[in-house]
Enzyme design. Structure first.
Site, PDB file in Angstrom:
ATOM      1  CE1 TYR A  67       0.093   2.218   4.054  1.00 12.83           C
ATOM      2  CE2 TYR A  67       0.592  -0.067   4.611  1.00 12.83           C
ATOM      3  CZ  TYR A  67       0.602   1.271   4.934  1.00 12.83           C
ATOM      4  OH  TYR A  67       1.127   1.686   6.129  1.00 12.83           O
ATOM      5  CE1 TYR A  68       4.552   1.078   3.904  1.00 18.14           C
ATOM      6  CE2 TYR A  68       6.649   0.531   2.930  1.00 18.14           C
ATOM      7  CZ  TYR A  68       5.809   0.555   4.023  1.00 18.14           C
ATOM      8  OH  TYR A  68       6.253   0.057   5.217  1.00 18.14           O
ATOM      9  CD  GLN A  69       5.895   6.530  -2.570  1.00 12.30           C
ATOM     10  OE1 GLN A  69       6.065   6.468  -3.771  1.00 12.30           O
ATOM     11  NE2 GLN A  69       6.898   6.662  -1.724  1.00 12.30           N
TER      12      GLN A  69
END
Ligand code: SF4
Ligand code: SF4
Length: 418
Positions: free
Chosen positions: A83-85
Site C-alpha cells: 500500500y505504500y504510495q
C-alpha cells in the site's frame, strides 16, 4: 530505562558482523570510492542472506534516482509494501531493478487485509485467497517472479500473527516460489508478536519497531534475542523513534535554511547506531528521502560504532519530547468513542515527522472514523503515557481527510525521514 541500563546496552559489542568487499560496477566516481570502503554485513538468520546493516526503506521516497544511487552505493535490500504510495512505490522499484541481475538485490514487500483497528483482528473476508491476490498484484507491479521476503504486515496481536488463513497463504506463496522467505512486521506490542513468530514455526523473519525511545525496549531486545536464537532473521525499523521538533531545535534547527542536514542529523546517526549495537539485529530500515540523508546512512553502513558524544547525545535526547507513539494502548481504555488512537498518532508522526502526506492521509482514511472525531466530548479523559494532548492531535490530523488527492500526491518533495 535507567541510565545504568542504557550505558550497559550502548556498551555492547558488535558481535556477529562479517566484513565483505563490494563488487558492483558502473558507479559514479564518488559512489565507487565510498563503496570501496568496507561495508558491514550481517546474516539474516536462517535465511542465510547476507545484508548490509542498512536497508533502504523506500516508503517515503518516490525518487527512482535515489533508489538507483542506493543500490549503486552498496545497499542491496529494498523494503516496500503493497500500500505504500498507493502501489506506485512497488512500481517505481520495479522500474529501478529492471535489468539488474536478480541476485544483486533483495526485495521485501508486505501484504495485509482489513483489520479492526481496536482489536487488531481481521475482518470478514480476510482469506488465504485474498492475501495471495494482493501478493500477485505486488509481483506484477514489481515486475518480478518472486520477492525475497514477504511480510504479513502490521500485526499487533498474537492471534492475528497466528491467523491460520494468512499462515497458509504465506506457506503457499513460498511453496509456489513467489517468495523465498516469509516474515511478520509489527509497530506495537512487539515482544508478543516476535514471540508468536517464533512459536508459529512458519515465519523466517521478524520486522519490528526498535529504538532508544521505547519505554519497553528491554522487552523488545529480549524478544529479539529469543527470535535470533530460534534462527529467525531480525530487521529493525522506526529506529530513530520519530522526529522531535524540540530535539531538532536543540541540536541544530528545523529547516534546511537553518543549517545543513548533517547538523541536524547527529541524532539520526546516533539513534540508528544505538540499535545496531544489538548483535541480534541483522539490518535496520532507514527511510531516507534525500541524497544527503543517504550519504549519512551509507556512512553508518561502514562504521556503526556508537561514539561517546553520540551516547551522551542520546542520553539527553531521551528526556525530550518526540513524535513516537509507544503503542502501549493505555489510551484505548479511556476513550469512550473507541478511536484507534495509536494509529492516529502514527499518522500524526507520518505527517509532522516524515512529512509524508500520502501515508498519513491513507492511514487516516483507512480507520473508519466517525464524521466528527472528538466532537462529542466536552473534555478528553485520555491519559497518554507520552503526556500528549491526543484529542488536539486527532482534530489536527483528521483534517487530512478533506485534502484533495491531487494536492497530497504532489507533496512529497519536502518529505522527511524514518
Ligand atoms: S476527546 Fe477524542 S480521544 Fe478524547 S475521549 Fe473523546 S473521542 Fe476519545
Ligand atoms: S497512550 Fe499515548 S503513547 Fe500509548 S499508545 Fe496511546 S497515544 Fe501512543
Amino acid at each position: 530505562m535507567s541510565r545504568r541500563d542504557f550505558l550497559k546496552f550502548t556498551a555492547a559489542g558488535l558481535g556477529g558482523c562479517v566484513y565483505l568487499g563490494a563488487n558492483e560496477k558502473g558507479l559514479s566516481a564518488e559512489l565507487q570510492k565510498e563503496k570501496e570502503e568496507k561495508i558491514i554485513y550481517r546474516t539474516l538468520g536462517k535465511t542465510g542472506i547476507k545484508l548490509p546493516v542498512i536497508t533502504m526503506g523506500v516508503q517515503n521516497s518516490d525518487n527512482p534516482n535515489l533508489v538507483r544511487a542506493a543500490l549503486d552505493a552498496g545497499m542491496v535490500h529494498l523494503d516496500t509494501a503493497h500500500y505504500y504510495q498507493r502501489g506506485t512505490n512497488e512500481v517505481m522499484i520495479g522500474e529501478v531493478v529492471k535489468g539488474r541481475p536478480r541476485d544483486s538485490f533483495v526485495i521485501a514487500t508486505k501484504e495485509s487485509l482489513p483489520k479492526n483497528r481496536i482489536t487488531g483482528r481481521y475482518r470478514e473476508g480476510a482469506t488465504e485467497e485474498a492475501f495471495l491476490r494482493e501478493l500477485d498484484i505486488s509481483l506484477k507491479r514489481l515486475g518480478l517472479e518472486y520477492v525475497d521476503i514477504l511480510y504479513h504486515h502490521n500485526v499487533w496481536t498474537r492471534e492475528t500473527a497466528l491467523f491460520e488463513p494468512i499462515l497458509k497463504a504465506l506457506e503457499k506463496a513460498k511453496k509456489e516460489g513467489k517468495t523465498r522467505f516469509v516474515g511478520v512486521s509489527t509497530h506495537r506490542n512487539e515482544p508478543e508478536i516476535v514471540k508468536a513468530a517464533v512459536d508459529s514455526k512458519v515465519y523466517d523473519v521478524v520486522l519490528t519497531a526498535y529504538n532508544f525511545r521505547q519505554k519497553h525496549y528491554v522487552e523488545v531486545r529480549n524478544a529479539i534475542a529469543t527470535a535470533a536464537k530460534a534462527g529467525l532473521g531480525v530487521v529493525a525499523m522506526k529506529t530513530i523513534g520519530g522526529w522531535s521538533p524540540e530535539w531538532q531545535e536543540h541540536f541544530g534547527g528545523l529547516g534546511a535554511s537553518r543549517g545543513p542536514y548533517e547538523d541536524r542529523s547527529v541524532d539520526a546517526r546516533a539513534a540508528i547506531k544505538w540499535v545496531l549495537q544489538d548483535p541480534n539485529v541483522n539490518t535496520i530500515i532507514a527511510g531516507f528521502t534525500t541524497f544527503d540523508q543517504m550519504k549519512l546512512d551509507l556512512s553508518i553502513m561502514k562504521d556503526s560504532i556508537l561514539t561517546t558524544p553520540e551516547k551522551s547525545h542520546l542520553q539527553r535526547a531521551i528526556s525530550l519530547a518526540s513524535l513516537y507513539c509507544q503503542g502501549c494502548e493505555q489510551c484505548l481504555k479511556s476513550c469512550p468513542a473507541q478511536l484507534p488512537i495509536p494509529d492516529l498518532m502514527r499518522a500524526y508522526m507520518y505527517l509532522y515527522g516524515y512529512r509524508n502526506l500520502v501515508e498519513a492521509q491513507d492511514l487516516v482514511s483507512s480507520l473508519n472514523l466517525p464524521a466528527n472525531p472528538c466532537g462529542d466530548c466536552g473534555s478528553c479523559p485520555v491519559q497518554c503515557s507520552n503526556q500528549w494532548n491526543v484529542s488536539e492531535r486527532i482534530r489536527n490530523i483528521v483534517r487530512l481527510r478533506d485534502v484533495p488527492f491531487e494536492f497530497v500526491a504532489g507533496s512529497r518533495e519536502a518529505a522527511g525521514r524514518d
